[in-house]
Scaffold this motif. Structure first.
Motif, PDB file in Angstrom:
ATOM      1  N   PRO A 194       0.892  -1.519   0.090  1.00 43.71           N
ATOM      2  CA  PRO A 194       0.294  -0.071  -0.089  1.00 43.71           C
ATOM      3  C   PRO A 194       0.637   1.039   0.100  1.00 43.71           C
ATOM      4  O   PRO A 194       2.111   1.087   0.269  1.00 43.71           O
ATOM      5  CB  PRO A 194      -0.573   0.165   1.357  1.00 43.71           C
ATOM      6  N   THR A 195      -0.039   2.075  -0.538  1.00 44.45           N
ATOM      7  CA  THR A 195       0.960   3.511  -0.464  1.00 44.45           C
ATOM      8  C   THR A 195       0.601   4.264   1.205  1.00 44.45           C
ATOM      9  O   THR A 195       0.416   2.831   1.652  1.00 44.45           O
ATOM     10  CB  THR A 195       0.107   4.577  -1.466  1.00 44.45           C
ATOM     11  N   ALA A 196       1.656   5.451   1.640  1.00 46.07           N
ATOM     12  CA  ALA A 196       1.373   5.584   3.395  1.00 46.07           C
ATOM     13  C   ALA A 196       0.284   6.205   3.824  1.00 46.07           C
ATOM     14  O   ALA A 196      -0.290   5.525   4.556  1.00 46.07           O
ATOM     15  CB  ALA A 196       1.943   7.117   2.944  1.00 46.07           C
ATOM     16  N   ASP A 197      -0.824   7.114   3.055  1.00 50.39           N
ATOM     17  CA  ASP A 197      -1.869   6.895   2.916  1.00 50.39           C
ATOM     18  C   ASP A 197      -3.259   6.361   2.564  1.00 50.39           C
ATOM     19  O   ASP A 197      -4.077   6.641   2.766  1.00 50.39           O
ATOM     20  CB  ASP A 197      -2.417   8.489   1.337  1.00 50.39           C
ATOM     21  N   ALA A 198      -2.554   5.181   1.728  1.00 53.56           N
ATOM     22  CA  ALA A 198      -3.852   3.611   1.060  1.00 53.56           C
ATOM     23  C   ALA A 198      -4.156   3.610   3.160  1.00 53.56           C
ATOM     24  O   ALA A 198      -4.930   2.987   3.031  1.00 53.56           O
ATOM     25  CB  ALA A 198      -3.455   3.282   0.909  1.00 53.56           C
ATOM     26  N   LEU A 199      -2.740   3.673   3.496  1.00 52.05           N
ATOM     27  CA  LEU A 199      -3.174   3.165   4.877  1.00 52.05           C
ATOM     28  C   LEU A 199      -3.815   3.971   6.180  1.00 52.05           C
ATOM     29  O   LEU A 199      -4.536   3.341   7.320  1.00 52.05           O
ATOM     30  CB  LEU A 199      -1.653   3.200   5.893  1.00 52.05           C
ATOM     31  N   ARG A 200      -4.361   5.162   5.960  1.00 47.49           N
ATOM     32  CA  ARG A 200      -5.675   5.531   6.459  1.00 47.49           C
ATOM     33  C   ARG A 200      -6.750   5.627   6.298  1.00 47.49           C
ATOM     34  O   ARG A 200      -8.229   5.014   6.858  1.00 47.49           O
ATOM     35  CB  ARG A 200      -5.162   7.417   5.776  1.00 47.49           C
ATOM     36  N   PHE A 201      -6.480   4.018   5.284  1.00 47.51           N
ATOM     37  CA  PHE A 201      -8.455   4.196   4.828  1.00 47.51           C
ATOM     38  C   PHE A 201      -8.270   2.007   5.289  1.00 47.51           C
ATOM     39  O   PHE A 201      -9.005   2.073   5.666  1.00 47.51           O
ATOM     40  CB  PHE A 201      -8.600   3.765   3.618  1.00 47.51           C
ATOM     41  N   VAL A 202      -7.362   2.038   4.665  1.00 52.35           N
ATOM     42  CA  VAL A 202      -7.683   0.714   5.404  1.00 52.35           C
ATOM     43  C   VAL A 202      -6.295   0.240   6.560  1.00 52.35           C
ATOM     44  O   VAL A 202      -4.916  -0.067   5.778  1.00 52.35           O
ATOM     45  CB  VAL A 202      -7.393  -0.403   4.331  1.00 52.35           C
ATOM     46  N   GLY A 203      -5.893  -0.320   7.777  1.00 54.89           N
ATOM     47  CA  GLY A 203      -5.159  -0.261   8.264  1.00 54.89           C
ATOM     48  C   GLY A 203      -3.771  -1.759   8.105  1.00 54.89           C
ATOM     49  O   GLY A 203      -4.456  -2.795   7.541  1.00 54.89           O
ATOM     50  N   GLU A 204      -2.991  -1.048   8.246  1.00 61.92           N
ATOM     51  CA  GLU A 204      -1.624  -2.682   7.511  1.00 61.92           C
ATOM     52  C   GLU A 204      -1.844  -3.901   8.294  1.00 61.92           C
ATOM     53  O   GLU A 204      -2.013  -4.618   7.968  1.00 61.92           O
ATOM     54  CB  GLU A 204      -0.371  -2.070   8.718  1.00 61.92           C
ATOM     55  N   PRO A 205      -2.249  -3.616   9.814  1.00 64.06           N
ATOM     56  CA  PRO A 205      -2.446  -5.234  10.260  1.00 64.06           C
ATOM     57  C   PRO A 205      -4.089  -6.019   9.222  1.00 64.06           C
ATOM     58  O   PRO A 205      -3.979  -6.821   9.366  1.00 64.06           O
ATOM     59  CB  PRO A 205      -3.546  -4.580  11.371  1.00 64.06           C
ATOM     60  N   THR A 206      -5.175  -5.152   8.966  1.00 66.54           N
ATOM     61  CA  THR A 206      -6.173  -5.658   8.010  1.00 66.54           C
ATOM     62  C   THR A 206      -5.123  -6.303   6.906  1.00 66.54           C
ATOM     63  O   THR A 206      -5.542  -7.344   6.752  1.00 66.54           O
ATOM     64  CB  THR A 206      -7.363  -4.801   7.715  1.00 66.54           C
ATOM     65  N   TRP A 207      -4.558  -5.674   6.288  1.00 63.65           N
ATOM     66  CA  TRP A 207      -3.714  -6.187   4.955  1.00 63.65           C
ATOM     67  C   TRP A 207      -2.921  -7.416   5.370  1.00 63.65           C
ATOM     68  O   TRP A 207      -3.381  -8.877   4.823  1.00 63.65           O
ATOM     69  CB  TRP A 207      -2.653  -5.091   4.309  1.00 63.65           C
ATOM     70  N   ALA A 208      -2.572  -7.321   6.608  1.00 68.80           N
ATOM     71  CA  ALA A 208      -1.346  -8.893   7.051  1.00 68.80           C
ATOM     72  C   ALA A 208      -1.874 -10.076   7.024  1.00 68.80           C
ATOM     73  O   ALA A 208      -1.679 -11.255   6.982  1.00 68.80           O
ATOM     74  CB  ALA A 208      -1.015  -8.053   8.486  1.00 68.80           C
ATOM     75  N   ALA A 209      -3.500  -9.996   8.218  1.00 67.51           N
ATOM     76  CA  ALA A 209      -3.915 -10.586   8.014  1.00 67.51           C
ATOM     77  C   ALA A 209      -4.563 -11.148   7.177  1.00 67.51           C
ATOM     78  O   ALA A 209      -4.626 -12.578   7.198  1.00 67.51           O
ATOM     79  CB  ALA A 209      -5.260 -10.352   9.903  1.00 67.51           C
ATOM     80  N   LEU A 210      -5.295 -10.371   5.453  1.00 65.07           N
ATOM     81  CA  LEU A 210      -5.906 -11.251   4.804  1.00 65.07           C
ATOM     82  C   LEU A 210      -5.135 -11.970   4.283  1.00 65.07           C
ATOM     83  O   LEU A 210      -5.398 -12.733   3.461  1.00 65.07           O
ATOM     84  CB  LEU A 210      -7.024 -10.148   4.350  1.00 65.07           C
ATOM     85  N   SER A 211      -3.708 -11.900   3.884  1.00 66.10           N
ATOM     86  CA  SER A 211      -2.715 -12.410   2.842  1.00 66.10           C
ATOM     87  C   SER A 211      -2.300 -12.883   3.429  1.00 66.10           C
ATOM     88  O   SER A 211      -0.763 -14.193   2.879  1.00 66.10           O
ATOM     89  CB  SER A 211      -1.361 -10.749   2.370  1.00 66.10           C
ATOM     90  N   GLY A 212      -1.580 -12.962   4.904  1.00 64.69           N
ATOM     91  CA  GLY A 212      -0.711 -14.005   5.946  1.00 64.69           C
ATOM     92  C   GLY A 212       0.408 -13.589   5.576  1.00 64.69           C
ATOM     93  O   GLY A 212       0.846 -14.835   6.201  1.00 64.69           O
ATOM     94  N   ARG A 213       0.771 -12.396   5.508  1.00 62.40           N
ATOM     95  CA  ARG A 213       1.973 -12.163   5.208  1.00 62.40           C
ATOM     96  C   ARG A 213       2.221 -10.627   5.566  1.00 62.40           C
ATOM     97  O   ARG A 213       1.999 -10.065   5.764  1.00 62.40           O
ATOM     98  CB  ARG A 213       2.730 -12.193   4.168  1.00 62.40           C
ATOM     99  N   PRO A 214       3.908 -10.628   5.966  1.00 59.56           N
ATOM    100  CA  PRO A 214       3.619  -9.111   6.468  1.00 59.56           C
ATOM    101  C   PRO A 214       3.381  -7.887   5.512  1.00 59.56           C
ATOM    102  O   PRO A 214       4.329  -8.667   4.133  1.00 59.56           O
ATOM    103  CB  PRO A 214       5.278  -9.562   6.813  1.00 59.56           C
ATOM    104  N   VAL A 215       3.122  -6.666   5.404  1.00 61.31           N
ATOM    105  CA  VAL A 215       2.453  -6.021   4.577  1.00 61.31           C
ATOM    106  C   VAL A 215       3.756  -5.100   3.907  1.00 61.31           C
ATOM    107  O   VAL A 215       4.715  -4.876   5.470  1.00 61.31           O
ATOM    108  CB  VAL A 215       1.930  -5.340   5.050  1.00 61.31           C
ATOM    109  N   ALA A 216       4.371  -4.797   2.948  1.00 61.92           N
ATOM    110  CA  ALA A 216       5.575  -3.805   2.589  1.00 61.92           C
ATOM    111  C   ALA A 216       4.901  -2.663   2.631  1.00 61.92           C
ATOM    112  O   ALA A 216       4.203  -1.842   1.043  1.00 61.92           O
ATOM    113  CB  ALA A 216       5.817  -4.398   1.088  1.00 61.92           C
ATOM    114  N   THR A 217       5.567  -1.639   3.283  1.00 62.19           N
ATOM    115  CA  THR A 217       4.720  -0.487   3.054  1.00 62.19           C
ATOM    116  C   THR A 217       6.159   0.604   2.978  1.00 62.19           C
ATOM    117  O   THR A 217       5.712   2.095   2.402  1.00 62.19           O
ATOM    118  CB  THR A 217       4.041   0.065   4.373  1.00 62.19           C
ATOM    119  N   ARG A 218       7.562   0.540   3.065  1.00 59.24           N
ATOM    120  CA  ARG A 218       8.631   1.366   3.067  1.00 59.24           C
ATOM    121  C   ARG A 218       9.375   0.613   2.500  1.00 59.24           C
ATOM    122  O   ARG A 218      10.655  -0.331   2.114  1.00 59.24           O
ATOM    123  CB  ARG A 218       8.909   1.637   4.566  1.00 59.24           C
ATOM    124  N   VAL A 219       9.908   2.007   1.607  1.00 56.77           N
ATOM    125  CA  VAL A 219      11.615   1.215   0.724  1.00 56.77           C
ATOM    126  C   VAL A 219      12.803   0.843   1.942  1.00 56.77           C
ATOM    127  O   VAL A 219      13.615   0.240   1.335  1.00 56.77           O
ATOM    128  CB  VAL A 219      12.087   2.342  -0.284  1.00 56.77           C
TER     129      VAL A 219
END
Length: 410
Positions: free
Chosen positions: A47-72
């Protein structure tokens, strides 16, 4: 699936990078992610940094079963800004905001997602979502054209309710429709953009002819083949008008859908759209007959009385009407569903209807109607004949568009 250079072996789970832009439609992408994971895909959410304002990192991690890649700068030793794109089989960006489309079109690399887009050597799909004015702005349209020219697939947004009271084009297509786009790209690879700039009309489904307020004469057509034709044409760059008769399927992503019920309604919609079309594909099962009169009240069964007789009149032949009109430069494709003497009946119909191509297939118990697969022979007015073995309906759709594109170019 043929692995790209540096990608996983063909036997591995398909690797999908799901890029998420900063739009309210990000909540819909949770359902798209669920469809990916439940069908066996290995998904990395970026996700982009601002995308996490709409859906948070824990949601993406739980649904994907993987750590979320957010920062270079996370896990620099693994060079994520290069490796994530290099090892993907598909990069799918949804929602693709106007800002994200602009940055991608101009090759900017100011976050992990745009770095990933620059390093990806696999098919890339963008699913835009934004307000109508932003989508229709010349700058956005120029950015979309640039991305398509480079080989990316940009799915046209749907029309409908947007944020607040706004309504119009700019709505993110339904997750099921987006998943079908992704599934098709993974199965067939990036399709040729040989229909770029073309407008095609496809009819699908089966017409219903009303007897009374509760009964009708109909047929078994599900619309699956017509919808496969519409999806494939959109993926190949066409602007698609889909005339759908009584179809219980989600609207294909990036396709304008005109809903009809009867043969007369279908005729009006198809002929209107065909005036501005490069190709018309009549995949719908159009009723040959309709009741001579409509009963405004339900027809009652009465004890001791004989069954009522129903007088029928013939419906207009839409395919023959299209074939009889001057259509130089326009390709007309018909479908012939036959139960016996399939090829003989098909050749006779081709000569009678005046179309350029006729897709002839055998129908019956467990054949064609309502099934995900199909087999056919495509007959040409020039005497050609192309046999398409049984396979997914998308495969038959690809063959049809191959033949249409060749005739348009010729």
């Amino acid at each position: 699936m043929t692995p790209h250079d540096g990608g996983p072996a063909a036997s591995a789970r398909p690797r999908v990078v799901l890029g998420v832009g900063a739009g309210i439609a990000a909540y819909k992408v949770c359902e798209l992610l669920r469809r990916f994971t439940e069908s066996g895909h290995d998904v990395t959410v970026v996700p982009t940094a601002d995308a996490l304002r709409f859906v948070g990192e824990p949601t993406w991690a739980a649904l994907s079963g993987r750590p979320v890649a957010t920062r270079v700068w996370d896990g620099v030793a693994d060079v994520p800004h290069v490796r994530i794109g290099q090892t993907a089989d598909l990069v799918f960006v949804a929602p693709a905001t106007a800002d994200l489309l602009a940055r991608a079109a101009h090759g900017l690399a100011d976050d992990l997602l745009t770095n990933t887009l620059l390093t990806a050597r696999c098919p890339v799909v963008f699913a835009p979502a934004m307000h109508t004015e932003m989508w229709e702005h010349p700058a956005t349209q120029a950015n979309v054209a640039t991305l398509r020219a480079r080989g990316s697939i940009v799915v046209d947004p749907a029309s409908g309710r947007l944020t607040g009271k706004d309504t119009g084009p700019g709505r993110l297509p339904d997750p099921e429709a987006l998943f079908e786009v992704a599934r098709g790209v993974l199965a067939r690879g990036a399709l040729p953009r040989d229909l770029d700039g073309r407008h095609v009309v496809v009819s699908a489904g089966g017409t219903r002819e009303a007897l009374d307020p509760v009964r009708f004469l109909g047929n078994r057509s599900s619309g699956l083949q017509g919808y496969a034709l519409a999806r494939t044409a959109a993926a190949r760059g066409a602007r698609v008008t889909l005339v759908a008769a009584n179809v219980a399927l989600p609207d294909p992503a990036g396709v304008r859908v005109v809903v009809v019920e009867s043969a007369l309604q279908l005729r009006e919609a198809v002929l209107s759209a065909a005036d501005r079309a490069d190709a018309v594909v009549m995949a719908a099962a159009v009723a040959d007959f309709r009741p001579a009169g409509y009963r405004p009240s339900k027809i009652k069964k009465r004890d001791g009385a004989s069954a009522p007789s129903i007088e029928l009149v013939q419906n207009p032949d839409v395919l023959a009407e299209l074939g009889a009109r001057p259509h130089a430069g326009q390709v007309i494709v018909g479908f012939a569903a036959e139960t016996d003497d399939v090829l003989a009946n098909g050749r006779a119909k081709l000569a009678r209807k005046g179309c350029d191509l006729l897709v002839v297939n055998q129908v019956g118990a467990d054949l064609a109607f309502g099934r995900p697969d199909n087999a056919a022979v495509v007959l040409g007015a020039d005497g050609s004949s192309v046999e398409v073995p049984r396979g997914p309906k998308e495969a038959l759709a690809d063959v049809v568009w191959d033949l249409v594109a060749a005739r348009l170019d010729g």
